[in-house]
Design an enzyme around this catalytic site. Sequence first.
Site, PDB file in Angstrom:
ATOM      1  N   SER A   1     -37.047  18.819 -65.407  1.00  0.00           N
ATOM      2  CA  SER A   1     -36.966  17.587 -64.628  1.00  0.00           C
ATOM      3  C   SER A   1     -37.681  16.438 -65.321  1.00  0.00           C
ATOM      4  CB  SER A   1     -37.561  17.801 -63.231  1.00  0.00           C
ATOM      5  OG  SER A   1     -38.939  18.125 -63.325  1.00  0.00           O
TER       6      SER A   1
ATOM      7  N   CYS B   1     -39.306  25.294 -67.999  1.00  0.00           N
ATOM      8  CA  CYS B   1     -39.739  24.780 -66.700  1.00  0.00           C
ATOM      9  C   CYS B   1     -39.900  25.972 -65.772  1.00  0.00           C
ATOM     10  CB  CYS B   1     -38.682  23.816 -66.166  1.00  0.00           C
ATOM     11  SG  CYS B   1     -38.872  23.357 -64.431  1.00  0.00           S
TER      12      CYS B   1
ATOM     13  N   CYS C   1     -48.024  25.384 -65.818  1.00  0.00           N
ATOM     14  CA  CYS C   1     -46.984  24.368 -65.687  1.00  0.00           C
ATOM     15  C   CYS C   1     -46.669  23.891 -67.097  1.00  0.00           C
ATOM     16  CB  CYS C   1     -47.458  23.205 -64.819  1.00  0.00           C
ATOM     17  SG  CYS C   1     -46.344  21.764 -64.811  1.00  0.00           S
ATOM     18  N   THR C   2     -45.393  23.768 -67.432  1.00  0.00           N
ATOM     19  CA  THR C   2     -45.027  23.435 -68.810  1.00  0.00           C
ATOM     20  C   THR C   2     -45.402  22.019 -69.208  1.00  0.00           C
ATOM     21  OG1 THR C   2     -42.772  22.890 -68.074  1.00  0.00           O
ATOM     22  CG2 THR C   2     -43.168  25.128 -68.905  1.00  0.00           C
TER      23      THR C   2
END
Length: 266
Positions: A8, A70, A177-178
């Site tokens: 995203s 993600c 979290c990437t």
Amino acid sequence: MIVALIDSGFGLLPTAAWLRRMRPDLDLMLSMDPECAPWGPKPADWVADHVVSIARRAVDRGADVVVLPCNTASVTALEHVRADLGDDVPVVGTVPAIKPAAAVCKSVAIWATAATTSSRYQADLIERFGNGSEVVGVACHGLADAIDRGDREGADRAIADAVARTPGDVEGIVLGCTHYPLVADSIVARFPEGVRLFDSAEAVARQTLRRLADLDAAEPGTREFDDRSGASGRVEVYLSGRRGALPPGAEAFAAGRELLAATTAT
């Protein structure tokens, strides 16, 4: 050879930068979704359908491999994407680096979004890969959002808040979290020397290259796997389905600057 990366927001930058360093001849297709970001709060069915449609468009544009750097997309949509694209298109997902961290650290903190920290998914990963270590989750409120804005000051405030809620005797920090590897330098600076950071970006990039090698072995000579005499691959950016450019905020991060330079050069 084209590798599509789907996220995203800026979470795809660390893996894309690793791929660029390891195989500069590869063409990279960076598919971001600023109009619908973030995906985490969205219903699971919506995320699955949305990511499948983005992956399908990437393949229609020529992608040979699809990467989901993600956590939300991997948890929610990975199997749906694989089923939709079939066996001819490898799809690589992302898993937080809990297993390698717990293998070498007695105490581990998993930094992630609030949604991931409270999820059954993360609890299952800890149960499977915790290896007897003391593992705690730390919700990093606002950190991913600040990163997507390119707001280093806002990211620093979110990091300071997360540090304050991390056990003082922690030996390892899993960046769950990437987005977070983009500010790894700021995170490590907040901890005593010896505290180790773990993220999955390099491992995902290496897995992608293995899948490329598998394709070459299965279909020798049918795809562009050579190094094109040292030529650099193209870096294309799509924003919510339309051709565009990396948002200016990417310049706040080393990986973003690498890829911005590549998009300018190509």
